[in-house]
Motif scaffolding. Structure first.
Motif, PDB file in Angstrom:
ATOM      1  N   THR A  77      -3.868   1.180  23.135  1.00  0.00           N
ATOM      2  CA  THR A  77      -4.180   1.423  21.725  1.00  0.00           C
ATOM      3  C   THR A  77      -4.660   0.129  21.065  1.00  0.00           C
ATOM      4  O   THR A  77      -4.248  -0.966  21.440  1.00  0.00           O
ATOM      5  CB  THR A  77      -2.946   1.937  20.954  1.00  0.00           C
ATOM      6  N   PHE A  78      -5.529   0.297  20.079  1.00  0.00           N
ATOM      7  CA  PHE A  78      -6.003  -0.831  19.267  1.00  0.00           C
ATOM      8  C   PHE A  78      -6.358  -0.293  17.894  1.00  0.00           C
ATOM      9  O   PHE A  78      -7.216   0.594  17.771  1.00  0.00           O
ATOM     10  CB  PHE A  78      -7.214  -1.507  19.914  1.00  0.00           C
ATOM     11  N   PHE A  79      -5.686  -0.797  16.869  1.00  0.00           N
ATOM     12  CA  PHE A  79      -5.886  -0.325  15.496  1.00  0.00           C
ATOM     13  C   PHE A  79      -5.726   1.188  15.383  1.00  0.00           C
ATOM     14  O   PHE A  79      -6.417   1.846  14.610  1.00  0.00           O
ATOM     15  CB  PHE A  79      -7.257  -0.734  14.988  1.00  0.00           C
ATOM     16  N   TYR A 135      -6.466   3.434  17.677  1.00  0.00           N
ATOM     17  CA  TYR A 135      -7.380   4.197  18.531  1.00  0.00           C
ATOM     18  C   TYR A 135      -6.907   4.105  19.978  1.00  0.00           C
ATOM     19  O   TYR A 135      -6.624   3.016  20.481  1.00  0.00           O
ATOM     20  CB  TYR A 135      -8.807   3.682  18.402  1.00  0.00           C
ATOM     21  N   GLY A 139     -10.430   2.931  21.605  1.00  0.00           N
ATOM     22  CA  GLY A 139      -9.791   1.680  21.241  1.00  0.00           C
ATOM     23  C   GLY A 139     -10.513   0.482  21.830  1.00  0.00           C
ATOM     24  O   GLY A 139     -10.640  -0.569  21.183  1.00  0.00           O
ATOM     25  N   CYS A 170     -15.365  -5.224  16.858  1.00  0.00           N
ATOM     26  CA  CYS A 170     -14.793  -6.283  16.018  1.00  0.00           C
ATOM     27  C   CYS A 170     -15.420  -7.631  16.338  1.00  0.00           C
ATOM     28  O   CYS A 170     -15.745  -8.412  15.425  1.00  0.00           O
ATOM     29  CB  CYS A 170     -13.280  -6.348  16.212  1.00  0.00           C
TER      30      CYS A 170
END
Length: 482
Positions: free
Chosen positions: A439-441, A443, A448, A455
């Protein structure tokens, strides 16, 4: 006054268009046409794109010096001949793989069990074959921008160079724009091999025109005295414009690295070129992965077309902006360029919203349109930035060394591209394998992973601009002592 310089600019535009179409054939065919035949993974494609990038970087280091030594006419001809040949060679990869594996047909190639030893062997052999073809393509393509930037410096005064560069550099966007509406249909109708051959053959047609169109301004029968005077307006104390053809003192290759101006260009290219190449190489796969719109589908083509249409229309103004700063505000060309670059460094920040809007469940339009528009704006910022950063070389270095410095910067850009493409390919495979565990932020899985890359793409230009401004805060042309 004649305006033959714009004919030359149009030739640079068409060369760059062909250049990017040749580069795009693989990105528009690998996911839907090539990967099923050769059992490629995202990591395999990431390896190929990363290898192309690193080879392009290495070749660029020497391509500029080759162009300065050979001259723009012959050097450009050699460059486009080699990359067109390399483009056409891709078509033989399938046949060679089948012969090596002893497989009689494409259907049998596709029917090999996924994950089997044979499938792994097919993937490995085909990847190596494509790597060879990409190496030839990279060798030729490394000469395009050093030659084009040198020709621009020959035919345009400093105040017009960013605008001229933005016009021919728009060929990258137009090539990327034409590619999705031409290459997938060609691959669908005639096979992916013919897509490589047909697009690759365009370069040979350009060569036939270049032989008759190009001469240096003071030798061209199409350039009159008034245009020559306009072209050479930056030359001081020259009464006869025909005498203003001195390219300045040659600079030793190693000595080029002793100037802060060189390192400023290197940093700017290293930080930002990979962002553009990521969009170029991965956008079709992104729309296929995220929304299941294949590059051969009507929607897939419409998304890529819209993306690069935005890039093309918006980016041309990026080269005209410094001209306004010079003529309306009285700024010197370098200061005007740096201000324009700062403005366009904010455009890539739009990339931060690509993934959030792509996941917008209550979107009033198909969510796929949001990243197409947003990446288009971010890409337009890159192309406007690119037109200006290329022109900083002509601002500060003598004409004798412009192609060399451009090649060095392109080398740095290729290294940056190699890193982002290789890391992205491995990251996407890892995230997909981890699923909800990655997961990232907020997502999960591959979305993600895309958010992570977006970014970086968003902030790379502002970081690059700050470092460039720190290295060369004010206009300071390189002076070589005899």
């Amino acid at each position: 006054m004649t305006n033959y310089r714009w004919i030359i600019c149009s030739m640079l535009f068409f060369a760059t268009t062909v250049n990017y179409m040749d580069r795009q054939v693989l990105s528009l065919t690998w996911k839907d046409f090539i990967a099923p035949e050769f059992h490629w993974s995202d990591a395999d494609y990431g390896t190929i794109t990363a290898a192309f990038s690193i080879l392009y970087a290495v070749f660029c280091l020497f391509a500029g010096k080759f162009i300065d030594w050979m001259g723009t006419k012959k050097g450009y001809l050699w460059a486009i001949f080699v990359w067109s040949l390399g483009a056409c060679l891709h078509a033989a990869c399938g046949w060679v793989t089948m012969k090596y594996e002893g497989i009689a047909s494409i259907e049998a190639l596709r029917a090999v069990e996924a994950g089997s030893a044979t499938a792994l062997s097919i993937a490995t052999i085909s990847v190596y074959l494509f790597l060879f073809c990409r190496a030839v393509l990279a060798l030729g393509e490394s000469g395009n921008f050093p030659a084009a930037i040198k020709v621009t410096a020959e035919y345009f005064p400093k105040k017009d160079r960013a605008f001229a560069t933005s016009i021919f550099n728009a060929g990258a966007s137009v090539g990327a724009l034409a590619a999705p509406i031409s290459i997938p249909p060609l691959a669908e109708k005639f096979g992916w091999e013919m897509a490589f051959i047909i697009i690759g053959a365009l370069g040979f047609l350009w060569m036939a025109l270049w032989v008759f169109v190009y001469d240096k301004p003071n030798k061209s029968k199409h350039v009159n005295a008034a245009e020559l005077t306009y072209i050479n307006q930056d030359s001081e104390d020259v009464e006869d414009p025909k005498e203003a053809n001195d390219e300045g003192p040659a600079i030793n290759f190693a000595k080029c690295f002793t100037f802060k101006q060189t390192w400023s260009f290197i940093v700017g290219k290293f930080m930002t070129d990979g962002v553009w190449w990521f969009y170029l190489f991965w956008a079709p796969a992104y729309f296929s992965d995220q929304f299941n719109y294949k590059s051969s589908s009507t929607m897939g083509q419409a998304l890529i077309f819209t993306l690069y249409l935005i890039v093309t229309v918006v980016s041309i103004f990026g080269g005209y902006l410094p001209k306004l700063f010079v003529e309306k505000r009285g700024m010197n060309p370098y200061a005007g360029r740096m201000l324009a670059m700062l403005i366009f460094a904010f455009f890539p920040l739009f990339a931060l919203f690509a993934q959030p809007l792509a996941m917008w469940q209550n979107s009033p339009i198909d969510p796929a349109w949001w990243p197409a528009i947003i990446i288009g704006l971010a890409g337009a910022g890159h192309q406007a930035w690119s037109a200006n950063i290329f022109s900083t070389v002509g601002d500060m270095f003598p004409k004798s060394t412009i192609a060399t410095i451009t090649g060095i910067g392109a080398m740095a850009g290729g290294l940056g591209s190699m890193l982002i493409n290789k890391i992205s390919g491995n990251l996407f495979d890892y995230a997909e394998g981890q699923g909800a565990a990655f997961t990232f932020f907020g997502y999960e899985g591959k979305p993600g992973a895309y958010m992570i890359v977006f970014c970086f793409c968003a902030v790379a230009y502002l970081i690059g601009w700050v470092i460039m401004k720190t290295l060369v805060p004010k206009y300071k042309p390189v002076v070589v002592e005899d």
